[in-house]
Design a protein around this motif. Structure first.
Motif, PDB file in Angstrom:
ATOM      1  N   UNK A 183       0.814  -1.218   0.000  1.00  0.00           N
ATOM      2  CA  UNK A 183       0.000   0.000   0.000  1.00  0.00           C
ATOM      3  C   UNK A 183       0.851   1.273   0.000  1.00  0.00           C
ATOM      4  N   UNK A 184       2.043   1.202   0.543  1.00  0.00           N
ATOM      5  CA  UNK A 184       2.935   2.362   0.581  1.00  0.00           C
ATOM      6  C   UNK A 184       3.509   2.672  -0.801  1.00  0.00           C
ATOM      7  N   UNK A 185       3.899   1.641  -1.542  1.00  0.00           N
ATOM      8  CA  UNK A 185       4.614   1.854  -2.815  1.00  0.00           C
ATOM      9  C   UNK A 185       3.771   1.688  -4.073  1.00  0.00           C
ATOM     10  N   UNK A 186       2.613   1.047  -3.974  1.00  0.00           N
ATOM     11  CA  UNK A 186       1.807   0.751  -5.161  1.00  0.00           C
ATOM     12  C   UNK A 186       1.498   1.997  -6.001  1.00  0.00           C
ATOM     13  N   UNK A 187       1.155   3.090  -5.352  1.00  0.00           N
ATOM     14  CA  UNK A 187       0.792   4.310  -6.066  1.00  0.00           C
ATOM     15  C   UNK A 187       1.894   4.817  -6.965  1.00  0.00           C
ATOM     16  N   UNK A 188       3.133   4.671  -6.534  1.00  0.00           N
ATOM     17  CA  UNK A 188       4.259   5.125  -7.358  1.00  0.00           C
ATOM     18  C   UNK A 188       4.370   4.300  -8.635  1.00  0.00           C
ATOM     19  N   UNK A 189       4.152   3.003  -8.531  1.00  0.00           N
ATOM     20  CA  UNK A 189       4.182   2.137  -9.714  1.00  0.00           C
ATOM     21  C   UNK A 189       3.013   2.476 -10.638  1.00  0.00           C
ATOM     22  N   UNK A 190       1.842   2.660 -10.059  1.00  0.00           N
ATOM     23  CA  UNK A 190       0.664   2.972 -10.864  1.00  0.00           C
ATOM     24  C   UNK A 190       0.773   4.350 -11.512  1.00  0.00           C
ATOM     25  N   UNK A 191       1.453   5.292 -10.870  1.00  0.00           N
ATOM     26  CA  UNK A 191       1.634   6.632 -11.444  1.00  0.00           C
ATOM     27  C   UNK A 191       2.429   6.569 -12.744  1.00  0.00           C
ATOM     28  N   UNK A 192       3.272   5.547 -12.882  1.00  0.00           N
ATOM     29  CA  UNK A 192       4.037   5.331 -14.108  1.00  0.00           C
ATOM     30  C   UNK A 192       3.296   4.399 -15.064  1.00  0.00           C
TER      31      UNK A 192
END
Length: 119
Positions: A53-62
């Motif tokens: 949950x902490x890092x998923x958004x960064x991957x999805x932003x790309x």
């Protein structure tokens, strides 16, 4: 144990700045460990890094995609995402994305309850 592919060997070499990288054959693919933290997989000729949950958004932003598989009538999506394609040829960038997987593995490990010692 199946032999490591050139791709797996290449990834181990690229990830050396992270320390000792160990790979283990699993379910037709490979699991990647850094200091006994399971942080990435190779499956279907792709490299996928652990997310949470902490890092998923960064991957999805790309606009990076998670690992998905289908067994019989069951479809599943795992918490492992591919790093950007450019990272596959850039050691520094690949290690940067892999560190996110290691951090997610550390957080997952910290959440687990300690095992009771057998007497």
């Amino acid at each position: 144990m199946p032999q490591k592919s050139e791709f797996v060997e290449y990834l181990v070499e690229m990830l050396q700045p992270l320390g000792t990288i160990r790979v283990k054959s699993m379910f037709g693919g490979w699991g990647f460990y850094a200091d006994e933290r399971f942080f990435a997989i190779v499956a279907d000729d792709g490299f996928y890094v652990k997310v949470d949950d902490v890092s998923r958004g960064e991957f999805e932003a790309f606009d990076l995609k998670p690992f998905r598989y289908e067994v019989r009538d069951t479809k599943a999506t795992l918490d492992y995402y591919e790093p950007p394609a450019a990272a596959m040829d850039d050691r520094e960038m690949l290690c940067e994305w892999a560190r996110k997987g290691i951090a997610a593995a550390e957080r997952a490990q910290a959440k687990k309850k300690p095992r009771k010692k057998k007497k």
